[in-house]
Design a protein around this motif. Sequence first.
Motif, PDB file in Angstrom:
ATOM      1  N   LEU A  30       0.828  -1.213   0.000  1.00  0.00           N
ATOM      2  CA  LEU A  30       0.000   0.000   0.000  1.00  0.00           C
ATOM      3  C   LEU A  30       0.863   1.264   0.000  1.00  0.00           C
ATOM      4  O   LEU A  30       0.490   2.264  -0.611  1.00  0.00           O
ATOM      5  CB  LEU A  30      -0.944  -0.021   1.207  1.00  0.00           C
ATOM      6  CG  LEU A  30      -2.113  -1.005   1.038  1.00  0.00           C
ATOM      7  CD1 LEU A  30      -2.696  -1.398   2.375  1.00  0.00           C
ATOM      8  CD2 LEU A  30      -3.198  -0.416   0.152  1.00  0.00           C
TER       9      LEU A  30
ATOM     10  N   GLU B 237       3.788   1.441  -1.444  1.00  0.00           N
ATOM     11  CA  GLU B 237       4.274   1.538  -2.829  1.00  0.00           C
ATOM     12  C   GLU B 237       3.202   2.131  -3.739  1.00  0.00           C
ATOM     13  O   GLU B 237       3.498   2.956  -4.603  1.00  0.00           O
ATOM     14  CB  GLU B 237       4.692   0.157  -3.337  1.00  0.00           C
ATOM     15  CG  GLU B 237       6.004  -0.306  -2.733  1.00  0.00           C
ATOM     16  CD  GLU B 237       6.355  -1.753  -3.090  1.00  0.00           C
ATOM     17  OE1 GLU B 237       7.523  -2.112  -2.950  1.00  0.00           O
ATOM     18  OE2 GLU B 237       5.446  -2.507  -3.498  1.00  0.00           O
ATOM     19  N   ILE B 238       1.952   1.702  -3.530  1.00  0.00           N
ATOM     20  CA  ILE B 238       0.845   2.237  -4.337  1.00  0.00           C
ATOM     21  C   ILE B 238       0.723   3.749  -4.109  1.00  0.00           C
ATOM     22  O   ILE B 238       0.494   4.518  -5.040  1.00  0.00           O
ATOM     23  CB  ILE B 238      -0.488   1.536  -3.955  1.00  0.00           C
ATOM     24  CG1 ILE B 238      -0.454   0.075  -4.384  1.00  0.00           C
ATOM     25  CG2 ILE B 238      -1.691   2.237  -4.596  1.00  0.00           C
ATOM     26  CD1 ILE B 238      -1.531  -0.781  -3.735  1.00  0.00           C
ATOM     27  N   ALA B 239       0.918   4.160  -2.838  1.00  0.00           N
ATOM     28  CA  ALA B 239       0.800   5.586  -2.508  1.00  0.00           C
ATOM     29  C   ALA B 239       1.969   6.398  -3.064  1.00  0.00           C
ATOM     30  O   ALA B 239       1.916   7.625  -3.071  1.00  0.00           O
ATOM     31  CB  ALA B 239       0.717   5.757  -0.993  1.00  0.00           C
TER      32      ALA B 239
ATOM     33  N   LEU C 128      -3.283  -2.284  -9.922  1.00  0.00           N
ATOM     34  CA  LEU C 128      -2.537  -1.394  -9.019  1.00  0.00           C
ATOM     35  C   LEU C 128      -1.057  -1.289  -9.393  1.00  0.00           C
ATOM     36  O   LEU C 128      -0.260  -0.704  -8.655  1.00  0.00           O
ATOM     37  CB  LEU C 128      -2.661  -1.887  -7.575  1.00  0.00           C
ATOM     38  CG  LEU C 128      -4.032  -1.695  -6.927  1.00  0.00           C
ATOM     39  CD1 LEU C 128      -4.179  -2.563  -5.689  1.00  0.00           C
ATOM     40  CD2 LEU C 128      -4.259  -0.238  -6.581  1.00  0.00           C
TER      41      LEU C 128
ATOM     42  N   LEU D 262       1.133  -3.566  -9.286  1.00  0.00           N
ATOM     43  CA  LEU D 262       1.997  -4.365  -8.406  1.00  0.00           C
ATOM     44  C   LEU D 262       2.476  -5.621  -9.141  1.00  0.00           C
ATOM     45  O   LEU D 262       3.432  -6.270  -8.734  1.00  0.00           O
ATOM     46  CB  LEU D 262       1.248  -4.770  -7.130  1.00  0.00           C
ATOM     47  CG  LEU D 262       0.866  -3.631  -6.183  1.00  0.00           C
ATOM     48  CD1 LEU D 262      -0.015  -4.134  -5.058  1.00  0.00           C
ATOM     49  CD2 LEU D 262       2.107  -2.951  -5.612  1.00  0.00           C
TER      50      LEU D 262
ATOM     51  N   HIS E 206      -6.273   4.339  -5.240  1.00  0.00           N
ATOM     52  CA  HIS E 206      -5.723   3.780  -3.999  1.00  0.00           C
ATOM     53  C   HIS E 206      -6.449   2.468  -3.732  1.00  0.00           C
ATOM     54  O   HIS E 206      -7.288   2.048  -4.549  1.00  0.00           O
ATOM     55  CB  HIS E 206      -5.834   4.766  -2.838  1.00  0.00           C
ATOM     56  CG  HIS E 206      -4.723   4.588  -1.839  1.00  0.00           C
ATOM     57  ND1 HIS E 206      -4.635   3.471  -1.033  1.00  0.00           N
ATOM     58  CD2 HIS E 206      -3.654   5.354  -1.540  1.00  0.00           C
ATOM     59  CE1 HIS E 206      -3.547   3.574  -0.287  1.00  0.00           C
ATOM     60  NE2 HIS E 206      -2.921   4.706  -0.574  1.00  0.00           N
ATOM     61  N   ALA E 207      -6.094   1.812  -2.629  1.00  0.00           N
ATOM     62  CA  ALA E 207      -6.649   0.475  -2.410  1.00  0.00           C
ATOM     63  C   ALA E 207      -6.922   0.204  -0.938  1.00  0.00           C
ATOM     64  O   ALA E 207      -6.324   0.823  -0.054  1.00  0.00           O
ATOM     65  CB  ALA E 207      -5.677  -0.560  -2.942  1.00  0.00           C
TER      66      ALA E 207
END
Lengths: 292, 262
Positions: free
Chosen positions: A184, A186-188, B61, B63, B93-94
């Motif tokens: 999360l 990394e996503i941010a 995302l 990833l 976002h997640a």
Amino acid sequence: MNYTLKKPQDDTKKPQTKKRFQDVNVSLIAGIAIIAGLTLLGVVMTFWPLNNPSLSLGGRLEGPSARFWLGTDDIGRDTFTRVAQAALTGVAVSIAAAAGACMVGAVIGAFTGYVSGWPDKVIMRVVDALLAIPSILIVLILRLVLGTGVWQLVLALAFLYSPSVVRVIRSTVLVTRRSDFVALAEIAGVNTPSILLKYLLPNSLPTLLVQGASVGSNAVVLEAVLSYLGQGIQPPQPSAGRMLYEYTKFMQTSPMLLIAPAMVVFLLTVGWNLTADGLQRALLITRSGVKK
Amino acid sequence: MSTAVSSADSTPIIELRNVSKVFLGSVTALDDVSLQVFPGETVGVVGESGSGKTTLSKVALLLEEPTSGEMRLLGEPISLSKESRNKLRGVVHAVFQDPYSSLNPRFTVRQTLLEPLGPLGIKGDEAKERIMQALADVELSEGDLRKYPAQFSGGQRQRICIARALVGRPSLIILDEPTSSLDALVQAKVLNLLLKLQAERNVAYLFITHDLGVVNRVADRIAVMQHGVVVEQGLSAQVLRNPEHPYTKQLLASVPRVKGDS
């Protein structure tokens, strides 16, 4: 039938229970007490010595007395003061070596665990190679290259033990980096240095502390072995290993000359090991939460 | 459920075109998946365990890198590159399934909520205002900012995760089984919260779940996945009431019903 409803408990608050004896971390308290006690004794005997340890103030191989608590050595120096100073040297060298190995090992271990790929492969093969070579051989070579001073000894010990820290921290980081909170971040868009310093390393701290205490224990023994071989702490600075070497010939006549430095090595090793055990227990218990 | 309906003239926030993902050269997790999420709508992705739902969220995302296919963010192609990740932040976002592993145990709630704002360059008073707004949105108090995750229950932790997802004000939140690890009452509270926030913020959701009851409640459109393939896709009411694919029928038939349920 009548039922009495219990008042719902707030499970987010810690239950206020009396601390029982089995809840007390005896290992951690005992370990830290031993190391702190020897350090205090060493500091007192360094700045306010019972007798000047460099001077021959007593007779040759005197037994314990009111003036010389553990007797004197073959040239009339006070054994108690020398042993206390040797203990301080042991504590200082082992703490410095453990701190150095942990700092280097943690940074490299966290980097290699997070980055993976070819840097991980190269670093881990070097670590494998270093761990395969007998430690005494590595330190003796480093002593030849670096010199025979105390700081050179600390550097050599830190270098020797850093590969084991790299391996342990890398494995911890490999687990932590798969956590959802890292994904999360990394996503941010949190950058790599921040992920290493704020997410991975702090969450490896419990493992690092236990590993550091374990390195401290090993460093005490190796410093004593090196000093016994004449490659550790150099005279006139007192060292337990050096004293064991010098007084072996008096084993029959003055056993206290050997028992005292041997006890220093024993107590320091036990102190570090108890600290490692205690830390492991304390940090395992609080793994689900973090104490501020 | 939002009232937003996808339209041909609006640009999808995220779009997957014929995306496939093969692990270890032989395990096909996604097979030619195409999916779009438009602003303000909720797309539910349903399927049994191992159907590729989580891989879909990871690919969306950035990833995981898709083996083939194309991904677009607001109409522009994206990949696993740094530039694409920069574009993704602030837009998507997640919230993940496990609230226990979704929060850094060494961060306070304040640090957790600041996490998405730093990379967006939001600091000072604006950051504070956004954090307070996000806290209010998920019904947590200012006093909670100093607390650590261990001091909260599972439902509260999931609300912190939702606050973190909201604080950067993204257009889309990918919710990967956000209520699966919660008990029924807390699950209902979290779903109500998500619906309320969507109505207030017009945020879109890609809602991944195995629970058809949940998807029935929140989704405008549904994509049904089996073995990495989207076998059926359409408006929620249409898919749930008149399923065409045998697997969708099987899924609907397997929903447990309480005795007396009509």
